[in-house]
Design a protein around this motif. Structure first.
Motif, short mmCIF file in Angstrom:
data_model
loop_
_atom_site.label_atom_id
_atom_site.label_comp_id
_atom_site.label_asym_id
_atom_site.label_seq_id
_atom_site.Cartn_x
_atom_site.Cartn_y
_atom_site.Cartn_z
N GLY A 1 1.02 -1.18 -0.10
CA GLY A 1 -0.09 0.31 -0.12
C GLY A 1 0.81 1.19 -0.06
N TYR A 2 2.06 1.25 0.67
CA TYR A 2 2.78 2.31 0.91
C TYR A 2 3.51 2.70 -0.63
N LEU A 3 3.94 1.62 -1.10
CA LEU A 3 4.52 1.44 -2.62
C LEU A 3 3.76 2.00 -3.67
N ARG A 4 2.40 1.48 -3.52
CA ARG A 4 1.42 2.03 -4.56
C ARG A 4 1.00 3.29 -4.42
N GLY A 5 1.08 4.09 -3.04
CA GLY A 5 0.72 5.44 -2.84
C GLY A 5 -0.41 5.41 -2.30
N LYS A 6 -1.29 4.17 -1.94
CA LYS A 6 -2.48 4.14 -1.30
C LYS A 6 -2.76 4.44 0.16
N GLU A 7 -1.63 4.27 0.77
CA GLU A 7 -1.50 4.52 2.13
C GLU A 7 -0.25 5.09 2.49
N LYS A 8 -0.55 5.77 3.63
CA LYS A 8 0.58 6.84 4.12
C LYS A 8 1.10 6.11 5.19
N PRO A 9 2.41 6.08 5.60
CA PRO A 9 3.08 5.45 6.68
C PRO A 9 2.77 6.37 7.93
N SER A 10 2.50 5.80 9.08
CA SER A 10 2.45 6.55 10.35
C SER A 10 3.53 7.19 10.72
N ARG A 11 3.53 8.14 11.52
CA ARG A 11 4.59 8.89 12.33
C ARG A 11 5.52 7.98 12.99
N VAL A 12 5.09 7.10 13.69
CA VAL A 12 5.71 5.96 14.35
C VAL A 12 6.71 5.37 13.48
N ALA A 13 6.08 4.77 12.44
CA ALA A 13 6.68 3.97 11.19
C ALA A 13 7.94 4.86 10.74
N LEU A 14 7.69 6.03 10.36
CA LEU A 14 8.72 6.87 9.77
C LEU A 14 9.67 7.38 10.93
N ASP A 15 9.33 7.31 12.05
CA ASP A 15 10.58 7.57 12.93
C ASP A 15 11.42 6.11 13.15
N ARG A 16 10.76 5.00 13.07
CA ARG A 16 11.47 3.88 13.15
C ARG A 16 12.30 3.51 12.24
N LEU A 17 11.94 4.10 10.88
CA LEU A 17 12.83 3.89 9.71
C LEU A 17 13.95 4.95 9.78
N SER A 18 13.49 6.01 10.40
CA SER A 18 14.65 7.25 10.55
C SER A 18 15.65 6.55 11.64
N LEU A 19 15.24 6.02 12.47
CA LEU A 19 16.26 5.16 13.41
C LEU A 19 17.31 4.01 12.52
N LEU A 20 16.87 3.51 11.94
CA LEU A 20 17.47 2.52 10.98
C LEU A 20 18.60 3.29 10.03
N ALA A 21 18.19 4.48 9.69
CA ALA A 21 19.11 4.99 8.85
C ALA A 21 20.18 5.88 9.39
#
Length: 79
Positions: free
Chosen positions: A34-54
């Motif tokens: 859903g994220y890749l197709r643009g049908k759904e946006k990631p939550s702020r929590v998901a974005l924060d977790r991905l940022s931690l990985l980076a």
């Protein structure tokens, strides 16, 4: 759509074998699709977790590094 599902399945398998060693639920793959197709946006929590990985403290720090003058080093305090 079937090609995307196959690619996500391969990604899931690679993650299972190399990172988590636990099965990833299909719901997570559907959500990623859903994220890749643009049908759904990631939550702020998901974005924060991905940022931690980076290597960043949170999403805002990551965005600042991407779009501004900041870099990852500003997230770490020298001691």
């Amino acid at each position: 759509m079937e090609k995307l599902h196959r690619e996500l399945s391969k990604l899931c398998e690679a993650i299972e074998n190399n990172v988590v060693r636990k099965p990833i639920k299909m719901l997570a793959l559907d959500k990623l699709g859903g994220y890749l197709r643009g049908k759904e946006k990631p939550s702020r929590v998901a974005l924060d977790r991905l940022s931690l990985l980076a290597g960043f403290q949170d999403w805002e720090s990551f965005r600042s590094a991407l779009h501004g003058d900041a870099d990852g080093e500003t997230n770490y305090k020298g001691e």
